[in-house]
Design a protein around this motif. Structure first.
Motif, PDB file in Angstrom:
ATOM      1  N   UNK A  31       1.024  -1.347  -0.070  1.00 50.42           N
ATOM      2  CA  UNK A  31       0.017   0.006  -0.084  1.00 50.42           C
ATOM      3  C   UNK A  31       0.895   1.296   0.035  1.00 50.42           C
ATOM      4  N   UNK A  32       0.281   2.522  -0.276  1.00 53.45           N
ATOM      5  CA  UNK A  32       0.895   3.582  -0.269  1.00 53.45           C
ATOM      6  C   UNK A  32      -0.143   4.557   0.399  1.00 53.45           C
ATOM      7  N   UNK A  33       0.279   5.694   0.983  1.00 50.07           N
ATOM      8  CA  UNK A  33      -0.568   6.669   1.768  1.00 50.07           C
ATOM      9  C   UNK A  33      -0.377   8.009   1.216  1.00 50.07           C
ATOM     10  N   UNK A  34      -1.385   8.696   1.192  1.00 54.17           N
ATOM     11  CA  UNK A  34      -1.511  10.260   0.591  1.00 54.17           C
ATOM     12  C   UNK A  34      -0.755  10.995   1.695  1.00 54.17           C
ATOM     13  N   UNK A  35      -0.127  12.237   1.192  1.00 53.17           N
ATOM     14  CA  UNK A  35       0.673  13.117   2.008  1.00 53.17           C
ATOM     15  C   UNK A  35      -0.012  13.855   3.094  1.00 53.17           C
ATOM     16  N   UNK A  36      -1.469  14.179   2.607  1.00 55.53           N
ATOM     17  CA  UNK A  36      -2.352  14.868   3.952  1.00 55.53           C
ATOM     18  C   UNK A  36      -3.018  14.196   4.578  1.00 55.53           C
ATOM     19  N   UNK A  37      -3.315  14.329   5.831  1.00 52.02           N
ATOM     20  CA  UNK A  37      -4.406  13.773   6.592  1.00 52.02           C
ATOM     21  C   UNK A  37      -5.364  14.850   6.969  1.00 52.02           C
ATOM     22  N   UNK A  94     -13.777  13.030  14.545  1.00 54.36           N
ATOM     23  CA  UNK A  94     -12.682  13.116  15.564  1.00 54.36           C
ATOM     24  C   UNK A  94     -11.364  12.362  15.198  1.00 54.36           C
ATOM     25  N   UNK A  95     -11.405  11.706  14.026  1.00 56.05           N
ATOM     26  CA  UNK A  95     -10.148  10.954  13.624  1.00 56.05           C
ATOM     27  C   UNK A  95      -9.541  11.964  12.707  1.00 56.05           C
ATOM     28  N   UNK A  96      -8.091  11.557  12.446  1.00 51.21           N
ATOM     29  CA  UNK A  96      -7.213  11.896  11.319  1.00 51.21           C
ATOM     30  C   UNK A  96      -7.154  10.862  10.208  1.00 51.21           C
ATOM     31  N   UNK A  97      -7.585  11.086   9.017  1.00 51.94           N
ATOM     32  CA  UNK A  97      -7.698  10.043   8.116  1.00 51.94           C
ATOM     33  C   UNK A  97      -6.781  10.522   6.930  1.00 51.94           C
ATOM     34  N   UNK A  98      -6.100   9.553   6.356  1.00 49.70           N
ATOM     35  CA  UNK A  98      -5.193   9.837   5.220  1.00 49.70           C
ATOM     36  C   UNK A  98      -5.620   8.851   4.113  1.00 49.70           C
ATOM     37  N   UNK A  99      -5.322   9.250   2.752  1.00 48.97           N
ATOM     38  CA  UNK A  99      -5.904   8.327   1.800  1.00 48.97           C
ATOM     39  C   UNK A  99      -4.723   7.355   1.582  1.00 48.97           C
TER      40      UNK A  99
END
Length: 121
Positions: A31-37, A94-99
């Motif tokens: 997998x890979x994650x986006x830069x912004x949460x 209430x959470x911080x999510x990243x793509x």
């Protein structure tokens, strides 16, 4: 996409920084994650994942789909061919999510493009 936040079997294409390529490694998931949460607002991504690079399932998706994250409502939804499929996940407020995009097929190439966002505040 964030080159430092990826599995070892994934690389970002030099000619398209929004597309990753997965090396063919058996019995693994990458997998890979986006830069912004994101913690608030409404956000939309277009995912382009050619159907020939995915296994056939009961519900066949076209090559592209939209992911809709509403952090003010705390929901994640999908849209395909202009049809809203409804909420897939709730309770995200209430959470911080990243793509994140994950793949198991070797040589697949998936593009994740941020379309737009709206901050309600």
């Amino acid at each position: 996409m964030e080159p430092d936040d990826r599995s070892l079997n994934i690389f970002i294409k030099d000619d398209d920084k929004l597309t990753f390529h997965r090396h063919p490694v058996a019995q693994s998931t990458d997998c890979i994650r986006g830069k912004v949460g994101y913690t608030r607002g409404l956000h939309v991504w277009k995912i382009h994942w050619p159907s020939r690079q995915r296994p056939e399932e009961a519900f066949t998706l076209p090559d592209s789909l939209l992911v809709i994250l509403d952090m003010d409502e705390g929901t994640l939804s999908f849209m395909v061919d202009g049809q809203y499929l409804g909420v897939a996940f709730r309770g995200l407020k209430g959470k911080k999510l990243y793509p994140v995009v994950s793949a198991v097929w070797g040589h697949c190439e998936i593009t994740m493009k941020y379309i737009n966002g709206l901050d309600r505040e």
